[in-house]
Design a protein around this motif. Structure first.
Motif, PDB file in Angstrom:
ATOM      1  N   ARG A 304       0.832  -1.205   0.000  1.00 13.49           N
ATOM      2  CA  ARG A 304       0.000   0.000   0.000  1.00 13.49           C
ATOM      3  C   ARG A 304       0.868   1.257   0.000  1.00 13.49           C
ATOM      4  N   ILE A 305       0.228   2.394  -0.162  1.00 15.41           N
ATOM      5  CA  ILE A 305       1.000   3.623  -0.370  1.00 15.41           C
ATOM      6  C   ILE A 305       1.917   3.938   0.812  1.00 15.41           C
ATOM      7  N   GLU A 306       1.445   3.705   2.030  1.00 13.67           N
ATOM      8  CA  GLU A 306       2.292   3.980   3.198  1.00 13.67           C
ATOM      9  C   GLU A 306       3.572   3.130   3.154  1.00 13.67           C
ATOM     10  N   ASP A 307       3.412   1.880   2.664  1.00 12.49           N
ATOM     11  CA  ASP A 307       4.573   0.980   2.551  1.00 12.49           C
ATOM     12  C   ASP A 307       5.563   1.507   1.525  1.00 12.49           C
ATOM     13  N   MET A 308       5.023   2.016   0.414  1.00 12.89           N
ATOM     14  CA  MET A 308       5.876   2.547  -0.651  1.00 12.89           C
ATOM     15  C   MET A 308       6.611   3.804  -0.161  1.00 12.89           C
ATOM     16  N   MET A 337      -0.257   5.011  -9.215  1.00 13.99           N
ATOM     17  CA  MET A 337      -0.469   6.383  -9.657  1.00 13.99           C
ATOM     18  C   MET A 337       0.003   7.374  -8.598  1.00 13.99           C
ATOM     19  N   GLN A 338      -0.315   7.075  -7.346  1.00 15.71           N
ATOM     20  CA  GLN A 338       0.106   7.950  -6.243  1.00 15.71           C
ATOM     21  C   GLN A 338       1.634   7.995  -6.135  1.00 15.71           C
ATOM     22  N   PHE A 340       3.680   7.789  -8.622  1.00 13.54           N
ATOM     23  CA  PHE A 340       4.139   8.732  -9.662  1.00 13.54           C
ATOM     24  C   PHE A 340       4.006  10.163  -9.157  1.00 13.54           C
ATOM     25  N   LYS A 341       2.821  10.464  -8.624  1.00 19.43           N
ATOM     26  CA  LYS A 341       2.521  11.824  -8.172  1.00 19.43           C
ATOM     27  C   LYS A 341       3.507  12.300  -7.111  1.00 19.43           C
ATOM     28  N   GLU A 342       3.877  11.399  -6.228  1.00 19.07           N
ATOM     29  CA  GLU A 342       4.756  11.787  -5.122  1.00 19.07           C
ATOM     30  C   GLU A 342       6.240  11.630  -5.464  1.00 19.07           C
ATOM     31  N   GLY A 343       6.511  11.182  -6.677  1.00 19.63           N
ATOM     32  CA  GLY A 343       7.913  11.025  -7.088  1.00 19.63           C
ATOM     33  C   GLY A 343       8.575   9.776  -6.528  1.00 19.63           C
ATOM     34  N   LEU A 344       7.767   8.840  -6.015  1.00 18.81           N
ATOM     35  CA  LEU A 344       8.354   7.629  -5.400  1.00 18.81           C
ATOM     36  C   LEU A 344       8.905   6.685  -6.466  1.00 18.81           C
ATOM     37  N   THR A 345       8.193   6.606  -7.597  1.00 25.33           N
ATOM     38  CA  THR A 345       8.645   5.711  -8.674  1.00 25.33           C
ATOM     39  C   THR A 345      10.048   6.135  -9.108  1.00 25.33           C
ATOM     40  N   GLU A 346      10.238   7.444  -9.241  1.00 24.66           N
ATOM     41  CA  GLU A 346      11.537   7.980  -9.652  1.00 24.66           C
ATOM     42  C   GLU A 346      12.633   7.616  -8.634  1.00 24.66           C
ATOM     43  N   ILE A 347      12.278   7.732  -7.372  1.00 25.89           N
ATOM     44  CA  ILE A 347      13.256   7.392  -6.319  1.00 25.89           C
ATOM     45  C   ILE A 347      13.701   5.939  -6.464  1.00 25.89           C
ATOM     46  N   VAL A 349      13.457   3.897  -9.153  1.00 25.80           N
ATOM     47  CA  VAL A 349      14.158   3.616 -10.404  1.00 25.80           C
ATOM     48  C   VAL A 349      15.574   4.202 -10.344  1.00 25.80           C
ATOM     49  N   ASN A 350      15.703   5.392  -9.804  1.00 24.92           N
ATOM     50  CA  ASN A 350      17.035   5.990  -9.651  1.00 24.92           C
ATOM     51  C   ASN A 350      17.950   5.141  -8.767  1.00 24.92           C
ATOM     52  N   ALA A 351      17.341   4.472  -7.795  1.00 26.52           N
ATOM     53  CA  ALA A 351      18.144   3.632  -6.890  1.00 26.52           C
ATOM     54  C   ALA A 351      18.556   2.329  -7.569  1.00 26.52           C
ATOM     55  N   GLY A 352      17.921   2.026  -8.696  1.00 26.31           N
ATOM     56  CA  GLY A 352      18.248   0.774  -9.391  1.00 26.31           C
ATOM     57  C   GLY A 352      17.276  -0.348  -9.085  1.00 26.31           C
ATOM     58  N   ALA A 353      16.054   0.022  -8.687  1.00 26.27           N
ATOM     59  CA  ALA A 353      15.036  -1.007  -8.412  1.00 26.27           C
ATOM     60  C   ALA A 353      14.137  -1.177  -9.632  1.00 26.27           C
ATOM     61  N   ALA A 354      13.570  -2.380  -9.787  1.00 22.58           N
ATOM     62  CA  ALA A 354      12.587  -2.630 -10.838  1.00 22.58           C
ATOM     63  C   ALA A 354      11.204  -2.365 -10.243  1.00 22.58           C
ATOM     64  N   VAL A 355      10.414  -1.545 -10.929  1.00 19.56           N
ATOM     65  CA  VAL A 355       9.052  -1.260 -10.448  1.00 19.56           C
ATOM     66  C   VAL A 355       8.072  -1.901 -11.423  1.00 19.56           C
ATOM     67  N   SER A 356       7.114  -2.675 -10.875  1.00 17.40           N
ATOM     68  CA  SER A 356       6.236  -3.457 -11.752  1.00 17.40           C
ATOM     69  C   SER A 356       4.766  -3.112 -11.567  1.00 17.40           C
ATOM     70  N   THR A 357       3.965  -3.518 -12.523  1.00 17.24           N
ATOM     71  CA  THR A 357       2.513  -3.416 -12.422  1.00 17.24           C
ATOM     72  C   THR A 357       2.020  -4.340 -11.304  1.00 17.24           C
ATOM     73  N   PRO A 358       0.850  -4.047 -10.709  1.00 15.87           N
ATOM     74  CA  PRO A 358       0.371  -4.891  -9.610  1.00 15.87           C
ATOM     75  C   PRO A 358       0.248  -6.369  -9.985  1.00 15.87           C
TER      76      PRO A 358
END
Lengths: 420, 162
Positions: A304-308, A337-338, A340-347, A349-358
């Motif tokens: 969930r978002i708090e975990d992310m 989506m949240q 993306f909005k909060e810039g977490l996906t960027e964080i 990916v920049n760290a070198g993690a793979a981010v996937s669809t649910p």
């Protein structure tokens, strides 16, 4: 004689004034749920029984989340069974890939389940919705088939256990750590056939995400359901979300419990469950040097978002260790989506993690991050059985998103404090 | 119902992922599933066992997932019944609903050894260890469960009620 919150909800759904532990009842159900693994069997039994229509097209939910997006031809066939049945029955709550999320994150988020409900799902982690003050439990495919036809299920009223948490949580300690601690305390059958009620000032101050993580893992102690009395936090969460009117139940002061356990929550450390049982829980200070190959942040327990936010906060500006693969799997599209909005996906990916669809994906060794023999993962998931995430000789260590993210950076099981 | 078979013994907390690993869950075909019965706890189980054999487990047999594939698999593999000290809740429910025989007996599950020949007499509620010549009394199923069995399983029971 007083009743527990679980007994009250069951009595209300059985059309009775009161129920007692051990009593067998037929309960009317608010929601019944299945996924791409369990529903195909239920649909086949539904048809074999000569049934034509589900009892209520708005109350049967089918979520293809386990092996989707389809991992292979066989999985594609299973998902197709769900899709065709959902169309034929005009089900309101069928979620196609692209809208789909991990079922136990999706249903609360979409307001499909609410306080006071009685719910069964053909997935053991259906107990998650107890966090909203609902009675909710996992069943098998035949139970699902019967409930899709009748809108009812048979249940034995469970005996109740109460878990009282007092005090303020230490830094980096989450609902996940509390439940791992409890399972470590009582064992994987410590609450067999029983209801697990979580309460105390720690729980009253715990976020809905933390509560969902706790109730989610009631099954890992053998529990029939996990439950938390609805309060201000519940009301706030359900506001503008709940499709039906929530009903708030609470346990009576003189309700009967077969066991009451008190925990000084302030003393509970971040907790890690070692292979191969969730009950092999150890405080972080006693973990020692455990090198890892993979980190998974996601699942119905912690996607969930708090975990992310928690994982992103720790990994921001740092890099995933050169010997580690980090997978981040938001549990629903709204979480994604949240992010993306909060810039977490960027964080991430920049760290070198793979981010996937649910997807449930690696949690049950399905796809999207399977372990080879001898490999180890730290995962925010719920089970660390033999072979759960891949080869029978691989290992899974269960932990919170904070521990998972810190471990991704150091390459061994670590707390966030070790990054400074 | 009466079964006689050779015993395969397992430890406490045998989970559904060990009975049938989730990686094979991309099908619900019983024959396909049964090939992998108990694979992650004993990879040679299907080579060694013969239809009619009996599994004896410890406490909390069948814990973990709600997947009915676990009892489906055991039944299809030809396991006649499972005797255990205790069963996980959903596994217990699923076995009843689909008509797979399970028997709870602390004493029998403790005493019986791998390779023993055991007779399970569900009608009379007795487990007979023919190797050691010891008998164990089994508590009868709750009345409602007997009604489910008499109706021919949950689906038939529900249809009758409609």
């Amino acid at each position: 004689m007083g009743m527990t919150i679980t007994e009250k909800i069951l009595a209300a759904h059985a059309g009775k004034k009161e129920v007692k532990p051990g009593e067998l009842i037929w309960a009317k159900l608010d929601i019944v749920l299945g996924n791409d693994i369990t529903a195909p069997i239920a649909i086949s039994e539904f048809k074999n029984a000569g049934a034509k229509k589900v009892f209520d097209k708005d109350r049967v939910c089918l979520i293809p989340d386990h092996f989707t997006p389809n991992k292979d031809i066989k999985s594609a066939e299973q998902a197709k069974v769900l899709r065709e049945f959902a169309r034929e029955q005009k089900l309101k709550n069928y979620f196609e890939v692209g809208k789909m999320g991990v079922e136990h994150a999706l249903l609360p988020e979409q307001g499909i389940v609410t306080a006071g409900d009685a719910i069964i799902g053909a997935d053991s982690h259906t107990c998650t919705y107890g966090a909203l003050g609902a009675f909710s439990t996992g069943v098998g495919s035949t139970d699902l088939a019967a409930a899709m036809i009748s809108g009812k299920t048979w249940l034995k009223v469970p005996e109740a256990m109460k878990f009282v948490f007092k005090g303020k949580l230490s830094k980096w300690v989450t609902g996940k750590d509390l439940i791992l601690h409890v399972i470590g305390d009582i064992g994987v059958d410590g609450a067999l056939y029983r209801s697990m009620e979580f309460c105390g000032d720690t729980i009253e101050n715990l976020s809905m995400e933390g509560r969902l993580s706790m109730c989610n893992m009631a099954i890992e102690a053998g529990g029939k359901n996990g439950i938390i009395a609805p309060d201000k936090i519940t009301k706030e969460f359900l506001k503008g979300r709940s499709e039906r009117k929530p009903v708030f139940f609470a346990s009576d002061k003189d309700a009967k419990y077969v066991d009451v356990r008190e925990y000084n929550a302030a003393k509970i450390e971040p907790t890690v469950s070692f292979p191969h049982l969730p009950s092999n829980a150890r405080p972080l200070s006693k973990v020692g040097n455990v090198k890892i190959d993979q980190v998974v942040v996601g699942s119905c327990t912690n996607g969930r978002i708090e975990d992310m936010r928690l994982a992103a906060k720790i990994i921001k500006g740092k890099k995933v260790h050169s010997t580690v693969r980090m997978l981040v799997i938001p549990a629903t599209q709204a979480v994604f989506m949240q992010m993306f909005k909060e810039g977490l996906t960027e964080i991430f990916v920049n760290a070198g993690a793979a981010v996937s669809t649910p997807t449930c994906g690696p949690c049950l060794g399905g796809h999207m991050g399977i372990l080879a023999a001898g490999e180890r993962a730290v995962a925010t998931t719920n089970r660390n059985f033999v072979g759960r995430m891949g080869d029978p000789k691989s290992e899974v260590y269960l932990a919170s998103p904070a521990i998972a993210a810190a471990s991704a950076v150091t390459g061994k099981i670590s707390g966030p404090e070790e990054l400074h | 119902m009466k079964f006689t078979g050779k015993v395969w013994k397992f430890r406490d907390d045998v989970n559904t992922d060990e009975i049938i690993p989730a990686r094979y869950m991309n099908t619900s075909d019983p024959k396909e599933l049964a090939k992998h019965t108990m694979e992650d706890i004993d990879k040679d189980f299907m080579k060694k066992m013969k239809p009619g054999d009996i599994i004896v487990g410890g406490k909390n047999f069948g814990c973990g997932s709600s997947r009915e594939h676990a009892p489906i698999c055991l039944k299809e593999a030809g396991v006649a019944c499972v005797i255990a000290k205790s069963f996980a809740r959903i596994f217990y429910r699923n076995s009843f609903n689909m008509g797979f025989s399970i028997v709870e007996s602390q004493e029998a599950a403790e005493d019986i050894k791998e390779g023993d020949t055991v007779e399970v007499d569900l009608g009379n509620g007795v487990i007979n260890n023919k190797t050691t010549d010891k008998a164990y009394k089994v508590a009868p199923y709750p009345k409602f469960m007997q009604e489910l069995i008499n109706a021919g399983g949950l689906m038939k029971y529900v249809q009758r009620q409609k």
